[in-house]
Enzyme design. Structure first.
Site, mmCIF file in Angstrom:
data_model
loop_
_atom_site.group_PDB
_atom_site.id
_atom_site.type_symbol
_atom_site.label_atom_id
_atom_site.label_comp_id
_atom_site.label_asym_id
_atom_site.label_seq_id
_atom_site.Cartn_x
_atom_site.Cartn_y
_atom_site.Cartn_z
ATOM 1 N N TYR A 22 -0.865 2.276 9.458
ATOM 2 C CA TYR A 22 -1.384 3.382 10.344
ATOM 3 C C TYR A 22 -0.352 3.489 11.624
ATOM 4 O O TYR A 22 -0.485 4.363 12.428
ATOM 5 C CB TYR A 22 -2.627 3.354 10.780
ATOM 6 C CG TYR A 22 -3.621 3.527 9.570
ATOM 7 C CD1 TYR A 22 -3.883 4.732 8.656
ATOM 8 C CD2 TYR A 22 -4.535 2.294 9.043
ATOM 9 C CE1 TYR A 22 -4.509 4.678 7.661
ATOM 10 C CE2 TYR A 22 -5.362 2.585 7.871
ATOM 11 C CZ TYR A 22 -5.039 3.698 7.262
ATOM 12 O OH TYR A 22 -6.002 4.011 6.217
ATOM 13 N N HIS A 97 -2.909 13.360 7.052
ATOM 14 C CA HIS A 97 -3.185 12.034 7.015
ATOM 15 C C HIS A 97 -1.922 11.225 7.618
ATOM 16 O O HIS A 97 -0.769 11.694 7.365
ATOM 17 C CB HIS A 97 -3.392 11.560 5.501
ATOM 18 C CG HIS A 97 -4.673 12.236 5.096
ATOM 19 N ND1 HIS A 97 -5.811 11.913 5.303
ATOM 20 C CD2 HIS A 97 -4.931 13.503 4.489
ATOM 21 C CE1 HIS A 97 -6.730 12.528 4.746
ATOM 22 N NE2 HIS A 97 -6.191 13.779 4.110
#
Length: 148
Positions: A22, A97
Site C-alpha cells: 500500500y 484500489h
C-alpha cells in the site's frame, strides 16, 4: 463540482500498513496535493472502519454530489449492502484500489461494487485517486464562451 472521496476499513493506516503493498504515504499527506491539482473542484474526504458509517455517507451525498471516489477496502469483496447502496444512489461512483487486485489473492479479485460503478481504477497507489478525480473533471460539459 462537489466530489467525495470515501475510504473504507484500514485505509486510515496507509503509510504504516503493509507498505510493500500500500506504500509508505498516508492519505492525509496526499489529500492536500490532490486538492492543489484540482483547485476548481470541491474535494472532501471521509474514512470509516464501519460499514454502516460508509452506507450513511453514501446515502447522505448520493443525490447531491457530482461524484464519489470509493475505496471500500475489504468491503469491496464482501459487502452486498455497500453494493446495494451504490446501485441505489444517483451520484456516479468510481471504484479505486491502491493495489492491483488482479495480482492479489483470489478472494480480492472479485468486486461486488464494480458492476454498479462508472468504472474501476486499481494498481496505481495513491495516484488511483487522482485518476478517478480526473475522470470526473473530464466529464464536465466544456464551457467555451457560453453557459450551459
Amino acid at each position: 463540482m462537489d466530489l467525495l472521496i470515501l475510504n473504507g476499513p484500514n485505509l486510515n493506516l496507509l503509510g504504516r500498513r503493509e507498505p510493500g503493498i500500500y506504500g509508505t504515504r498516508s492519505f492525509e499527506s496526499f489529500f492536500p496535493e490532490l486538492e492543489a491539482a484540482f483547485p476548481e473542484q470541491k474535494l472532501t474526504h471521509f474514512q470509516s472502519n464501519h460499514e454502516g458509517a460508509l452506507l450513511d455517507k453514501l446515502h447522505e451525498v448520493g443525490f447531491s454530489h457530482h461524484g464519489i471516489v470509493l475505496n471500500a477496502g475489504g468491503y469491496t469483496h464482501t459487502s452486498v449492502a455497500l453494493a446495494d447502496a451504490v446501485a441505489a444512489i444517483a451520484t456516479p461512483v468510481v471504484e479505486v484500489h491502491l493495489s492491483n487486485l488482479a495480482a492479489r489473492e483470489d478472494f480480492r479479485q472479485k468486486s461486488l461494487l464494480g458492476r454498479h460503478c462508472a468504472g474501476s481504477i486499481s494498481g496505481f497507489g495513491l495516484e488511483s485517486y487522482r485518476l478517478a478525480v480526473q475522470w470526473f473533471v473530464n466529464q464536465q460539459p466544456k464551457r467555451v464562451g457560453f453557459r450551459v
